[in-house]
Design a protein around this motif. Sequence first.
Motif, PDB file in Angstrom:
ATOM      1  N   ASP A 185       0.343  -1.204   6.972  1.00  0.00           N
ATOM      2  CA  ASP A 185       0.129   0.098   6.363  1.00  0.00           C
ATOM      3  C   ASP A 185      -0.793  -0.050   5.163  1.00  0.00           C
ATOM      4  N   ARG A 191       0.973   1.516   1.099  1.00  0.00           N
ATOM      5  CA  ARG A 191       2.409   1.569   0.818  1.00  0.00           C
ATOM      6  C   ARG A 191       3.027   0.197   1.041  1.00  0.00           C
ATOM      7  N   GLY A 239       6.974  -1.405   1.692  1.00  0.00           N
ATOM      8  CA  GLY A 239       8.387  -1.111   1.821  1.00  0.00           C
ATOM      9  C   GLY A 239       9.012  -1.769   3.006  1.00  0.00           C
ATOM     10  N   MET A 292       7.362   3.754   7.241  1.00  0.00           N
ATOM     11  CA  MET A 292       6.316   3.541   6.237  1.00  0.00           C
ATOM     12  C   MET A 292       5.088   2.883   6.846  1.00  0.00           C
ATOM     13  N   TYR A 293       5.196   2.386   8.055  1.00  0.00           N
ATOM     14  CA  TYR A 293       4.112   1.620   8.662  1.00  0.00           C
ATOM     15  C   TYR A 293       3.445   2.425   9.773  1.00  0.00           C
TER      16      TYR A 293
END
Length: 123
Positions: free
Chosen positions: A99, A102, A104, A109-110
């Motif tokens: 990603d 970001r 995490g 999130m990816y």
Amino acid sequence: QVQLVESGGGLVQAGGSLRLSCSLSGGTFTTYTMGWFRQAPGKERDFVAAIPWSGRSTTYADSVKGRFTISRDSAKNTAYLQMNSLKPEDTAVYYCAADRGRYGTTRNMYNHWGQGTQVTVSS
């Protein structure tokens, strides 16, 4: 278009080691957070490890801390997951994820995912 290709999976005995590789193409590797997830049969896809674009920190799932190491090589546009002291419960399909911007531990999130590579640990 970003593409991720994993390699390095296989069959190993308990206590053994494997190194997974994830090659990124179609994007500027140095701007992407890289992550590894795994999915065992009948289970959710779980976070394993992540490393930000800078490579200055790493995050691991509790189940792999002290045994797995995530790293990245900007010259090769490749992220790695070194897996030591493997256990049968590490058996899963391992997925590389990326990603931009970001960092995490959650799947959503990816934005980019590889096709997965099978890791099987025999007892």
